[in-house]
Design an enzyme around this catalytic site. Structure first.
Site, mmCIF file in Angstrom:
data_model
loop_
_atom_site.group_PDB
_atom_site.id
_atom_site.type_symbol
_atom_site.label_atom_id
_atom_site.label_comp_id
_atom_site.label_asym_id
_atom_site.label_seq_id
_atom_site.Cartn_x
_atom_site.Cartn_y
_atom_site.Cartn_z
ATOM 1 C CG HIS A 87 -17.314 -19.857 -6.958
ATOM 2 N ND1 HIS A 87 -17.072 -19.391 -8.225
ATOM 3 C CD2 HIS A 87 -17.351 -18.770 -6.157
ATOM 4 C CE1 HIS A 87 -16.941 -18.067 -8.190
ATOM 5 N NE2 HIS A 87 -17.111 -17.665 -6.950
ATOM 6 N NE ARG A 95 -14.016 -23.788 -7.424
ATOM 7 C CZ ARG A 95 -13.811 -22.476 -7.485
ATOM 8 N NH1 ARG A 95 -14.314 -21.745 -8.462
ATOM 9 N NH2 ARG A 95 -13.092 -21.883 -6.565
ATOM 10 C CG ASN A 99 -15.560 -18.656 -11.544
ATOM 11 O OD1 ASN A 99 -16.502 -19.315 -11.093
ATOM 12 N ND2 ASN A 99 -14.560 -18.244 -10.791
ATOM 13 C CG ASP A 141 -17.035 -15.488 -3.441
ATOM 14 O OD1 ASP A 141 -17.071 -16.326 -4.360
ATOM 15 O OD2 ASP A 141 -16.136 -14.630 -3.351
ATOM 16 C CB ALA A 157 -8.189 -15.746 -4.718
HETATM 17 C C1 NCD Z 1 -13.551 -17.194 -6.633
HETATM 18 C C2 NCD Z 1 -13.179 -18.544 -7.221
HETATM 19 O O1 NCD Z 1 -12.299 -19.215 -6.650
HETATM 20 O O2 NCD Z 1 -13.770 -18.958 -8.210
HETATM 21 N N1 NCD Z 1 -12.485 -16.758 -5.776
HETATM 22 C C3 NCD Z 1 -12.574 -15.864 -4.775
HETATM 23 O O3 NCD Z 1 -11.543 -15.533 -4.197
HETATM 24 N N2 NCD Z 1 -13.713 -15.344 -4.398
HETATM 25 C C4 NCD Z 1 -13.851 -16.218 -7.741
HETATM 26 C C5 NCD Z 1 -14.499 -14.950 -7.274
HETATM 27 O O4 NCD Z 1 -15.682 -14.947 -6.887
HETATM 28 O O5 NCD Z 1 -13.834 -13.917 -7.283
HETATM 29 ZN ZN ZN Z 2 -17.171 -15.786 -6.308
#
Ligand code: NCD
Ligand code: ZN
Length: 332
Positions: free
Chosen positions: A13, A15, A39, A238, A254
């Site tokens: 991620h 952002r 996302n 992740d 999360a």
């Molecule tokens: C991720 C996020 O913050 O975009 N969060 C996470 O807890 N892993 C989304 C995801 O991969 O589930």
């Molecule tokens: Zn993720």
């Protein structure tokens, strides 16, 4: 001394805006390429948005290739998928609705005729499907609760490579043997920690993520999968940054931010377990084969030499990196 060639992070991620600028250099320094998650607050759900996002990333880091996944929604028509393939995109991400950060626009009914039609087109067009494999069952059973849907997808679309992302539960491992088209990514945190680290002594919001860390048995089984560089698994961090303010405002959003120390901590972990000879496969070679990267993209070449010296742990305003063991540093 130890050298890694073309490390790949198959779940990241990054952002957008200020956060992108802040976190991207850490991944760009260590990895040749990464699968970048779609996302964002406004999901990356069209070819145009995915290409624009990739351009934003490449404008900031030229020697790093973002492999942007398309956020699956009912509106992702087969025509749009064709357009995406013509433009070099080859990854689709399935978020079941409301299971994790920014998944309110995810898929409510995964086995609906509409979604199955899209996935059939995806299979025909040579896409790869990345799956956040969780339901809203009891929190420790969410990945297993998703097995029936996952098995149905694997059986219906045998030519579609399906990636069980951030595998967190040992009960998922047998599915890798059962379905030739099923693969998995593993994070550093799920092979390093179990629930005690999150809430055994004190609640540590910086180890709260989806899917949740699980039992010691799960952690151990996943660690062995990684250390053996099982041919159907590869590394996907992740790394999911949330600012401190956001962590607090969302009563603990999360996501674990691991990007700044991934290779240092992975090398340390594999060294402790006398498995350094498997690390190249786990962080690069397996992914190249599973995602057939060599025929799809031209990866920027990157070779990193690591040596056994404690690295300087970066401090980043407004972000917390959890306490990974790090005895190795990147030299060049
Ligand atoms: C991720 C996020 O913050 O975009 N969060 C996470 O807890 N892993 C989304 C995801 O991969 O589930
Ligand atoms: Zn993720």
């Amino acid at each position: 001394m130890f050298t890694l060639h073309n490390p790949l992070d198959m779940h990241l991620h990054l952002r957008e805006g200020e956060m992108l600028a802040k976190v991207l250099p850490f991944s760009a320094r260590a990895f040749s390429a990464a699968v970048v998650m779609p996302n964002l607050q406004e999901p990356i759900n069209t070819t145009a948005r995915a290409l624009d996002y990739a351009r934003q990333i490449q404008a900031q880091s030229t020697e790093f290739m973002p492999l942007v996944a398309l956020y699956l929604q009912e509106s992702l028509s087969p025509q749009e998928l064709e357009n995406a393939r013509r433009n070099g995109l080859f990854l689709i991400k399935l978020y079941p609705q409301n299971v994790t950060t920014n998944s309110t626009q995810g898929v409510a009914d995964i086995l609906s005729p509409k979604i199955l039609e899209i996935l059939r087109a995806a299979q025909d067009l040579d896409f790869i499907l990345c799956v956040h494999a969780e339901t809203q069952d009891f929190v420790l059973d969410r990945e297993v609760g998703f097995h029936p849907i996952l098995e149905s997808l694997c059986a219906r679309f045998p030519q579609l490579p399906i990636i069980l992302e951030h595998m967190s539960d040992a009960r998922s491992i047998p599915l890798l043997e059962k379905y030739p088209n099923l693969y998995a990514t593993l994070t550093l945190h799920h092979i390093t920690w179990h629930l005690d680290a999150l809430l055994g002594a004190r609640l540590n919001p910086h180890l709260f993520c989806k899917p949740l860390l699980k039992t010691p048995k799960d952690q151990e089984a996943l660690l062995q999968l990684a250390l053996s560089a099982h041919p159907k698994v590869c590394f996907g961090s992740d790394s999911a940054p949330h600012s401190l303010a956001h962590k607090h405002a969302c009563a603990c959003a999360a996501g674990i931010f691991s990007a700044p120390l991934l290779l240092e901590a992975l090398t340390t972990l594999f060294d402790i377990h006398h498995a350094l000879d498997r690390l190249q496969a786990f962080v690069s070679d397996n992914a190249r084969r599973i995602y057939q990267l060599d025929r799809r993209v031209q990866l920027p070449k990157k070779s990193l030499t690591l040596s056994k010296h404690p690295p300087t742990i970066p401090t980043i305003p407004d972000l917390i990196i959890p306490p990974f063991a790090v005895e190795w540093r990147i030299d060049a």
